[in-house]
Structure formats: structure tokens, C-alpha cells
Design a protein around this motif. Structure first.
Motif, PDB file in Angstrom:
ATOM      1  N   GLN A 301      -0.391   0.671  -1.782  1.00 36.97           N
ATOM      2  CA  GLN A 301      -0.300   0.066  -0.453  1.00 36.97           C
ATOM      3  C   GLN A 301       0.982  -0.758  -0.315  1.00 36.97           C
ATOM      4  O   GLN A 301       1.664  -0.715   0.719  1.00 36.97           O
ATOM      5  CB  GLN A 301      -1.532  -0.793  -0.141  1.00 36.97           C
ATOM      6  CG  GLN A 301      -1.787  -1.949  -1.077  1.00 36.97           C
ATOM      7  CD  GLN A 301      -2.690  -1.557  -2.233  1.00 36.97           C
ATOM      8  OE1 GLN A 301      -2.599  -0.462  -2.766  1.00 36.97           O
ATOM      9  NE2 GLN A 301      -3.564  -2.464  -2.625  1.00 36.97           N
ATOM     10  N   LEU A 302       1.335  -1.518  -1.368  1.00 38.73           N
ATOM     11  CA  LEU A 302       2.567  -2.307  -1.312  1.00 38.73           C
ATOM     12  C   LEU A 302       3.799  -1.420  -1.426  1.00 38.73           C
ATOM     13  O   LEU A 302       4.847  -1.712  -0.843  1.00 38.73           O
ATOM     14  CB  LEU A 302       2.560  -3.365  -2.418  1.00 38.73           C
ATOM     15  CG  LEU A 302       1.514  -4.466  -2.216  1.00 38.73           C
ATOM     16  CD1 LEU A 302       1.362  -5.305  -3.478  1.00 38.73           C
ATOM     17  CD2 LEU A 302       1.884  -5.354  -1.050  1.00 38.73           C
ATOM     18  N   ALA A 303       3.678  -0.331  -2.171  1.00 35.34           N
ATOM     19  CA  ALA A 303       4.786   0.620  -2.259  1.00 35.34           C
ATOM     20  C   ALA A 303       5.085   1.220  -0.888  1.00 35.34           C
ATOM     21  O   ALA A 303       6.249   1.351  -0.482  1.00 35.34           O
ATOM     22  CB  ALA A 303       4.444   1.732  -3.253  1.00 35.34           C
ATOM     23  N   VAL A 304       4.042   1.548  -0.137  1.00 37.18           N
ATOM     24  CA  VAL A 304       4.215   2.114   1.207  1.00 37.18           C
ATOM     25  C   VAL A 304       4.851   1.086   2.132  1.00 37.18           C
ATOM     26  O   VAL A 304       5.778   1.382   2.899  1.00 37.18           O
ATOM     27  CB  VAL A 304       2.859   2.578   1.771  1.00 37.18           C
ATOM     28  CG1 VAL A 304       2.989   2.954   3.241  1.00 37.18           C
ATOM     29  CG2 VAL A 304       2.335   3.760   0.969  1.00 37.18           C
ATOM     30  N   GLU A 305       4.361  -0.152   2.058  1.00 41.71           N
ATOM     31  CA  GLU A 305       4.879  -1.212   2.929  1.00 41.71           C
ATOM     32  C   GLU A 305       6.382  -1.413   2.729  1.00 41.71           C
ATOM     33  O   GLU A 305       7.155  -1.483   3.686  1.00 41.71           O
ATOM     34  CB  GLU A 305       4.115  -2.501   2.647  1.00 41.71           C
ATOM     35  CG  GLU A 305       4.545  -3.671   3.497  1.00 41.71           C
ATOM     36  CD  GLU A 305       3.797  -4.934   3.140  1.00 41.71           C
ATOM     37  OE1 GLU A 305       4.292  -6.022   3.483  1.00 41.71           O
ATOM     38  OE2 GLU A 305       2.720  -4.837   2.504  1.00 41.71           O
ATOM     39  N   HIS A 306       6.816  -1.479   1.470  1.00 40.89           N
ATOM     40  CA  HIS A 306       8.243  -1.697   1.203  1.00 40.89           C
ATOM     41  C   HIS A 306       9.070  -0.453   1.525  1.00 40.89           C
ATOM     42  O   HIS A 306      10.238  -0.580   1.919  1.00 40.89           O
ATOM     43  CB  HIS A 306       8.445  -2.135  -0.246  1.00 40.89           C
ATOM     44  CG  HIS A 306       8.107  -3.573  -0.485  1.00 40.89           C
ATOM     45  ND1 HIS A 306       8.912  -4.615  -0.087  1.00 40.89           N
ATOM     46  CD2 HIS A 306       7.011  -4.151  -1.046  1.00 40.89           C
ATOM     47  CE1 HIS A 306       8.347  -5.769  -0.420  1.00 40.89           C
ATOM     48  NE2 HIS A 306       7.192  -5.517  -0.997  1.00 40.89           N
ATOM     49  N   ALA A 307       8.488   0.721   1.369  1.00 34.88           N
ATOM     50  CA  ALA A 307       9.211   1.938   1.751  1.00 34.88           C
ATOM     51  C   ALA A 307       9.498   1.937   3.255  1.00 34.88           C
ATOM     52  O   ALA A 307      10.582   2.338   3.700  1.00 34.88           O
ATOM     53  CB  ALA A 307       8.405   3.174   1.359  1.00 34.88           C
ATOM     54  N   LEU A 308       8.542   1.456   4.035  1.00 33.29           N
ATOM     55  CA  LEU A 308       8.759   1.371   5.485  1.00 33.29           C
ATOM     56  C   LEU A 308       9.843   0.359   5.814  1.00 33.29           C
ATOM     57  O   LEU A 308      10.700   0.584   6.672  1.00 33.29           O
ATOM     58  CB  LEU A 308       7.453   1.001   6.195  1.00 33.29           C
ATOM     59  CG  LEU A 308       6.423   2.115   6.353  1.00 33.29           C
ATOM     60  CD1 LEU A 308       5.165   1.564   7.009  1.00 33.29           C
ATOM     61  CD2 LEU A 308       6.985   3.250   7.191  1.00 33.29           C
ATOM     62  N   MET A 319       3.519   8.667  -0.136  1.00 30.72           N
ATOM     63  CA  MET A 319       2.759   7.749  -0.993  1.00 30.72           C
ATOM     64  C   MET A 319       1.451   7.300  -0.367  1.00 30.72           C
ATOM     65  O   MET A 319       0.499   6.987  -1.084  1.00 30.72           O
ATOM     66  CB  MET A 319       3.621   6.531  -1.328  1.00 30.72           C
ATOM     67  CG  MET A 319       4.770   6.835  -2.276  1.00 30.72           C
ATOM     68  SD  MET A 319       5.655   5.348  -2.820  1.00 30.72           S
ATOM     69  CE  MET A 319       6.461   4.861  -1.298  1.00 30.72           C
ATOM     70  N   VAL A 320       1.388   7.243   0.956  1.00 29.00           N
ATOM     71  CA  VAL A 320       0.197   6.690   1.596  1.00 29.00           C
ATOM     72  C   VAL A 320      -1.040   7.529   1.298  1.00 29.00           C
ATOM     73  O   VAL A 320      -2.170   7.037   1.344  1.00 29.00           O
ATOM     74  CB  VAL A 320       0.422   6.573   3.129  1.00 29.00           C
ATOM     75  CG1 VAL A 320       0.275   7.920   3.819  1.00 29.00           C
ATOM     76  CG2 VAL A 320      -0.545   5.563   3.733  1.00 29.00           C
ATOM     77  N   GLN A 321      -0.840   8.785   0.944  1.00 28.08           N
ATOM     78  CA  GLN A 321      -1.996   9.640   0.652  1.00 28.08           C
ATOM     79  C   GLN A 321      -2.700   9.238  -0.639  1.00 28.08           C
ATOM     80  O   GLN A 321      -3.819   9.669  -0.890  1.00 28.08           O
ATOM     81  CB  GLN A 321      -1.543  11.096   0.570  1.00 28.08           C
ATOM     82  CG  GLN A 321      -0.934  11.584   1.875  1.00 28.08           C
ATOM     83  CD  GLN A 321      -0.578  13.054   1.847  1.00 28.08           C
ATOM     84  OE1 GLN A 321      -1.452  13.908   1.829  1.00 28.08           O
ATOM     85  NE2 GLN A 321       0.709  13.353   1.844  1.00 28.08           N
TER      86      GLN A 321
END
Length: 812
Positions: A301-308, A319-321
Motif C-alpha cells: 500500500q505504501l509502495a503504491v502511494e509513493h509510486a503515485l 503493484m496495487v493488485q
């Protein structure tokens, strides 16, 4: 002021009002007290300078430690030494020297020390000896809502309630920020941060940092939460060196503090972080590397947030999957999923059943049901599947999401079969969805007042959540459990359950959950029913800020709660403002009318009642009741349990105020019979009190004080003091003696200080917190409580609150 300690410490970052607090404390000293302010301590460079400054206040030029220690030890008269803004940066030998001088000084010297740095470790030995009383910290020094209102009143600033709420939400009570907002041009209040605040931060903190420290600090403001390993990966440094650099910023009072109990994670204070992010950018590579680090740790979840944040939508989509259904209710995932929907092209977004399920779940959680319906249509693109098992998985998810949508819209007949089928078919693969089905079905049982069924469902769901060790879903299910306890009159147990759920969620150093906002709103409602308006305001404000942050449609109930508190404070205009804000919030987020409109009509009718527009209130409540009578398959919104019965009670109150007592008595009797039949203890107690009041009114009988106390006793035994406060305002003629007795009891029974302590007890503060807030020792607080218990004839806190309310002592 009554703390028996030689050293009084005030430690908090810049702009938190330490100097003002020092002045207020010193002003309470006897006029003959000797006070010496030690000058020029902020930029101490060596121990010798500290010795010279201390000697100068006594008019002595000291050159050695021994001579200064002798001077301090020989002081016979009471002296207060004030070291304000002490040594902003750690300097070798200075802190050790100060501790040695305090140890050598006469007991007649009281040391007042304020500092931006944390000094707990410096004074640890003195603290063990009981010579140190410390207050401060970000949360302690922040302005409360009451203090912010006092500032507005003193400054003759007539700000709308929504603007006051915006200031509270942005600043979180940070003193210098509140001051900057209140003194800035009105046009600049929202959404921008005042320019003066940036100038303050530059001059008070950033100018003291080296270029390397400044760059690191700005990076940390972007990351929000961080540990040495993360910072090392992002910056390319060594983890040990990064740990030292982080600790160095903590010791500078740079608005950074440890997060949780682990000691590995840190966070920057949220208002500071938000302000810095408005004007200080960081290269996208910082967010990109943070995303890579979190992905490597499995924190998707944090990986997705920072990717955005890094502008890498394709990577975020990939990653969100990997985010589980449980994780989707943690951190900023709900917000992240909504951002993905806005940023990624529509034809790319629903590229797999998993993405469709995550998006639909986020939209249902936030109340965007029409958008969720359109998202769920994409499930059809993935049919048929190669196997019956894969097809069943898609159908199961569709059933659960459709069932939840119908449930939120109040469509019981459509929701029940879908939720029951979904629960049976979720199995191991979708156990998280199965637990959400237990929640929805528990709420359905509560809406029809089938408490036995609700208890079975709630107990089963909680047991499975605990077996799975799912903290987030356990806390989510505890919301329904607490509501069940509230129905059964166990308000204190409901409060305990919710507080325990908060502790569970707060144990996670990295992630927070949108569920926390809902728990705070529920606690606010509990405090409101108990007549604890200060605690209710605190919980509603906190819950509203959290639900707005995550886009949760339950923010609506935060606005409504604040509206009811405003009514209790005789501020009808503010109550209307809050209800208007609630409606705007729902419309802005495209929330269907079915989700919030019925409760908004109910709340608006109560405001009309308080405004003296009794006929309009009665008609509006009657229309709302007829709408549900004409559509028996509809249920009220899930978060508004007992709404229809409370509509009947408030319509009865309107009839009583219009002099139509027989109508009121008949309807209250119907509600009472319904409550007794279904075991709704809280509702039955309130109905009994209201019925007796209506009977007194019908007989034109002015009840005596003992009769009024007997009237409210069933409610007060359960801790329901809100109803007596409300009825005293609406029926002053009938209950005037009760109100007058309250004033007399307050004046005659307890001292002003004892009432002040008891008010803080009623607000839920522990003895240590009361001591900190009143600047007295823990021993003094306990002494006050013992005197209160003796005067009221009780032995426990809860009994003291109940007895004070029964006597009409105002605890708000």
C-alpha cells in the motif's frame, strides 16, 4: 503551580507557546517572589558562557564551577531562575553542567526551563529523585477547541464555524499556526498557509540547519513517516549514519518525533509536513526509491502511494493488485485507489478482476455507490472464466459488493440475500470479504432491533477476525459490537471496547486505518449521550478530520455531531452551519441521497425544535416517519440506528411544546413498548423519562426536585445524562427547580477547584493528565478527588460523575 519539584521543564518545538505558558505560570507566583530571567541562552556555545549568564543575574562575575555552585548553594531566600529558550542545539558539556548546578543548588531555588529540544534523558537522574516536573510536547501544548474559541472571542473575530473547523484541521492546534491564520488576511486563510508562517519556520529552524540537514529535512517532510533503513535507501547513505542524522534532527526539536514504541520509526508533525509540501518540492526520484523500498519490504500500500507521488501510475497499477482486502482498509489505500481512478485512463484501469474489486470496495467504503455500480459492470468483461472456480470467485465478489450497496441505501430486501449468499461462498480465498458481510448483517439485525441475532453475528465475526489476527477488521467489527452494547445500556463497556480498538489500530507504527475515524465518531456519539460535551467535541472533531482525510462518507456524522454540540452550547447558527457543511460534503463527493438525506432531515428538525419552531419541527419529523411507513422495506442509513424511534420521541417533544400532551403520551408509549419488547434498554430508559415528563405536563403539575430526580434516575443509572441536559433547556418551566438546584449545588457543595477537577474527570482525563493540564502535582489531584468522593458520598470516579450530574452540577 502546585508541583513540588525543583525543576519545571517545558519541552516542545518552536511556535508551541512555551514562553507564554512560562509567563502565565510566573504571574501566579506571590507578588513578593524573586524571579530572575537568565538572558541569551538560545545560542550557547560553551559551558563557560552558561556560568557567566547565571552569575550575572546575581550580579557576580563567576569564572569557575566551584564558585558558581557555592553561590547557588548558599541561597536562603526563595528564588525562581527562568531559563527560557534554553540552548537550541546540543553543545558538549552544557547540559551536564546545568544538571550539576541544579544538584548543587539550594532547595530554595526553583528552576524553570523551556527548550525546543527533548531533555528527558538529560534530567533522568533528577526525575528519578522526584525533582523534575515536565510538561510540554506537541499534543500537550496545542490549543484545544475551547482555547481556539477563546482566542476568536478575544480578538473579536467573527469567523464562520466551517472556517474555524478548517483552521483546526490544518493546524491541529499548533499555536504559531493558529495565530498566523487568525491574523492573516481573511482571503488567505484557506486553503493556503500564511506567508508569515513560512518566514517563521525559515528563521526559527531552517536557518540553523546545514545544507545537508536542510535537504534531509525537506525529504522527510515528503516521506511523512520514515526509518533509518528507508532514508538510507532513498539517499544512498549508510543506515547507521542515517540513524544518527535522524536522532540529530529529533534533538534539534525539528518537529520530528519517534512513532510508536518500536524506536525505529519517526514521523514529522502533520501540519508542518503539509505546509512544507506546499512550497518545498523534492525530486520524484525520492518517492520512486521509497516506493521500491516499500515494495521490497512487502508494504504494497505504501509502495503504491509513493509510486503515485513519483508520477509512476503504471507501476502503481501493477503493484496495487498485491494489496489485500484487509490492507485496502489500512494507511491511505482508500485515498490512493480513488487517486488511481482519477489519474489512470479509464480503459486501462479495470485491467483485471482484482483491480475492479479493489476499486469497487474503495468506492463503497467512501459511499460513492453510483461510481461503484459502474465499476462493478467491468466484472462482466472477465466472464466466462476458464474454470467454474474462477467464475464463482467473480460472482461472489459481485454479490458482496452489490449487497453492501443496497445495505447502505437502506434496501433491506435486496441486500439480505446477496450478503447471506456472499457470506456462504467467500471461503478461504475471500475471508476478508466474509468478515465485512458479518458486519453488514449485524447492522441489518440492529436496524430491525433483533439484538440476539446481532450478537450471534457480531460474536462470530469477531472470533474469526481474531483467529486471523486481523487488527483492522477486528476494530471494524468492534464498531457494531459497541453499538449493540449501547442498545443494551452498557455505555461504559461500549466505550471500553472502542478505546481498546483504538489502541489496537495505534500499535501499527507504519499504517493507520480509516476505521479509526469511524471509531472516534462513535465515541463522540457515546460521549454526547452521556452529556460529556467537551469529550464529545474532541472525538467528533478528531473523527471528522480523519474521515475527511480518507474521503469517508461517515464524515457526515462528524458534522452532525458538532451541530448537536453547538445546540447544547446555545449556538443555533453554528449548528445550521455544520449541517450545511455536511450536505455540501455529501454533494461534493457524489454520495447518493439515500445514504445521508434521511438523517439530515432528522437533524435539521431537531435544530428547528431548539429554535422554537415547534410546528415546523413536528411536521418535518412526521413527514420523515410517513416516508418510511409508506415504504416498509426501507431501513434508515446503517449508521443511524434507532433513528425512526428517536424521530417519534422528538415529534412527541414537539407536541408537548405545542401543548398537545395526549398525542405525545400515546406515541411515547408506543416507543416504550417497542423498546421493552426488543430489549432496547437505553431507548426504554429515555422513553420512560420522557413519558413521565409528558404526564406531568398534561396534569399541569410542577414536579418537585425529588420527583425530577426520580424521573431521570433510570437514565442516570445508565450514564445517560445528555437527556436531562436537553430536557432542561427545552422545558425550563417544568424543570426550573432542577436547574436552580444544580447552580446551588455547584456553589455550596464543591469548591471551584474541585469542580474543575471533576470536569476533567468527566472529560475522560487520567489523574496524570489532569495534573499536567492544571499544572499541579499528581498528589494534589488525588487529594482533590478524595475530598470530592467524601463530599458526594461515593468511592469511584464514575459514581462521582453520576452523583454530580444527579445534583445538577455542571461538568461542561
Amino acid at each position: 503551580m502546585q508541583a513540588h519539584a525543583r525543576v519545571l521543564l517545558f519541552c516542545a518545538p518552536a511556535g508551541t507557546g512555551k514562553t507564554v505558558l512560562l509567563l502565565e505560570c510566573l504571574q501566579q507566583l506571590p507578588t513578593e517572589a524573586t524571579v530572575h530571567w537568565v538572558p541569551q541562552l538560545a545560542s550557547l556555545s560553551d559551558p563557560e558562557t552558561l556560568m557567566q549568564q547565571l552569575g550575572s543575574v546575581f550580579g557576580v562575575d563567576v569564572r569557575s564551577f566551584s564558585s558558581l555552585a557555592r553561590l547557588l548553594s548558599n541561597q536562603d531566600e526563595a528564588v525562581h531562575l527562568v531559563l527560557d529558550d534554553y540552548c537550541r542545539k546540543p553543545v558538549a558539556g552544557v547540559d551536564d553542567l546545568l544538571v550539576q548546578l541544579i544538584q548543587a543548588s539550594s532547595p530554595s531555588i526553583t528552576w524553570w526551563v523551556s527548550c525546543r529540544r527533548p531533555l528527558s534523558e538529560v534530567f533522568s537522574r533528577l526525575a528519578v529523585q522526584g525533582d523534575v516536573f515536565q510538561t510540554g510536547g506537541w499534543s500537550t501544548m496545542a490549543f484545544t477547541s475551547v482555547e481556539r474559541q477563546a482566542l476568536l472571542d478575544c480578538g473579536a473575530l467573527d469567523l464562520p464555524s466551517r472556517q474555524q473547523l478548517a483552521i483546526a484541521r490544518q493546524t491541529e492546534g499548533w499555536c504559531i499556526a493558529v495565530r498566523s491564520f487568525l491574523t492573516a488576511d481573511r482571503a488567505d486563510l484557506q486553503p493556503h498557509w500564511p506567508a508569515s508562517l513560512r518566514q517563521y519556520l525559515e528563521s526559527e529552524l531552517l536557518v540553523q540547519l546545514s545544507d545537508e540537514e536542510r535537504d534531509l529535512w525537506l525529504l522527510l517532510a515528503q516521506l511523512g513517516r520514515f526509518c533509518a533503513a528507508l532514508v538510507a535507501y532513498v539517499t544512498g547513505g549508510r543506515e547507521f549514519d542515517c540513524a544518527l542524522r535522524l536522532q540529530g534532527l529529533v534533538e534539534l526539536g525539528a518537529y520530528i518525533e519517534p512513532l510508536g514504541e518500536s524506536g525505529f520509526w519517526y514521523c514529522m508533525h502533520e501540519p508542518v509536513r503539509q505546509m512544507v509540501n506546499c512550497w518545498a518540492g523534492v525530486p520524484a526520484s525520492g518517492h520512486q526509491r521509497a516506493s521500491q523500498w516499500y515494495a521490497g519490504q512487502g508494504h504494497w500500500q505504501l509502495a503504491v502511494e509513493h509510486a503515485l507521488h513519483a508520477g509512476r501510475e503504471a507501476e502503481a497499477l501493477s503493484m496495487v493488485q498485491w494489496v489485500s482486502d484487509e490492507q485496502s482498509m489500512s494507511g491511505d489505500n482508500v485515498t490512493v485507489l480513488r487517486r488511481l481512478q482519477e489519474m489512470v485512463p479509464e480503459d486501462i484501469l479495470p485491467s483485471s478482476p482484482r483491480l475492479v474489486a479493489l476499486l469497487a470496495g474503495a468506492q463503497i467504503f467512501t459511499g460513492q455507490l453510483r461510481e461503484a455500480a459502474m465499476t462493478m459492470e467491468h466484472f462482466a468483461k472477465f466472464m466466462p472464466q476458464p474454470s467454474a472456480e474462477l467464475e464463482a470467485a467473480i460472482v461472489t465478489q459481485w454479490q458482496v459488493f452489490c449487497g453492501w450497496s443496497h445495505h447502505l441505501e437502506g434496501r433491506r430486501e435486496q441486500a439480505l440475500p446477496l450478503l447471506e449468499q456472499g457470506l456462504q461462498q467467500t471461503g478461504e480465498a475471500f475471508w476478508e470479504l466474509g468478515l465485512t458481510c458479518y458486519s453488514a448483517l449485524t447492522q441489518q439485525a440492529l436496524l430491525i432491533a433483533d439484538l440476539e441475532l446481532a450478537q450471534r453475528l457480531s460474536r462470530t465475526g469477531l472470533r474469526q477476525a481474531r483467529q486471523r489476527r486481523s487488527v483492522v477488521l477486528e476494530a471494524y467489527l468492534e464498531l457494531d459490537h459497541a453499538q449493540l452494547l449501547e442498545h443494551r445500556g452498557a455505555l461504559l463497556e461500549a466505550e471500553r471496547v472502542l478505546q481498546q480498538a483504538c489502541l489496537l489500530l495505534n500499535e501499527d507504527d507504519i499504517n493507520q486505518s480509516p476505521v479509526l475515524g469511524r471509531i472516534h465518531l462513535r465515541l463522540g456519539q457515546l460521549m454526547l449521550r452521556q452529556g460529556k460535551l467537551a469529550a464529545a467535541h474532541r472525538y467528533f472533531t478528531c473523527g471528522l478530520q480523519e474521515t475527511l482525510r480518507w474521503g469517508d462518507h461517515r464524515a457526515f456524522y462528524g458534522y452532525c455531531g458538532l451541530a448537536f454540540i453547538a445546540l447544547g452550547a446555545h449556538n443555533d447558527a453554528a449548528a445550521l452551519d455544520y449541517l450545511q457543511d455536511a450536505e455540501r460534503c455529501m454533494q461534493r463527493n457524489h454520495i447518493p441521497d439515500e445514504v445521508y438525506r434521511p438523517y439530515l432531515s432528522f437533524a435539521s428538525s431537531i435544530v428547528r425544535l431548539y429554535q422554537g419552531r415547534f410546528q415546523l419541527a413536528q411536521e418535518a419529523l412526521g413527514e420523515l416517519l410517513r416516508d418510511y411507513a409508506d415504504q416498509p422495506s426501507l431501513t434508515p442509513p446503517p449508521a443511524s440506528f434507532e433513528m425512526l424511534q428517536r424521530c417519534q420521541l422528538y415529534q412527541s417533544i414537539a407536541w408537548m411544546l405545542l401543548g398537545q400532551y395526549q398525542k405525545a403520551i400515546a406515541q411515547i408509549q408506543d416507543v416504550l413498548a417497542y423498546a421493552l419488547q426488543r430489549g432496547l434498554i437505553t431507548l426504554s430508559a429515555e422513553s420512560q423519562a420522557l413519558l413521565k415528563l409528558a404526564q406531568y405536563g398534561a396534569a399541569c403539575h410542577m414536579p418537585s426536585l425529588s420527583q425530577i430526580e426520580a424521573l431521570f434516575k433510570p437514565c442516570h443509572d445508565l450514564g445517560l445524562f445528555g437527556i436531562s441536559d436537553e430536557m432542561c433547556r427545552l422545558f425550563p418551566e417544568l424543570l426550573g427547580r432542577y436547574t436552580e438546584r444544580g447552580i446551588e449545588a455547584q456553589e455550596e457543595l464543591l469548591s471551584a477547584r474541585e469542580v474543575e477537577v471533576l470536569r476533567l474527570v468527566a472529560a475522560g482525563l487520567a489523574s496524570k493528565q489532569i495534573a499536567d493540564q492544571l499544572f499541579i502535582s499528581l498528589h494534589t489531584v488525588k487529594a482533590h478527588l478524595q475530598r470530592i468522593y467524601k463530599k458526594l458520598g461515593v468511592v469511584r470516579r464514575t459514581q462521582a460523575i453520576a452523583k454530580a450530574k444527579l445534583l445538577g452540577i455542571f461538568l461542561e
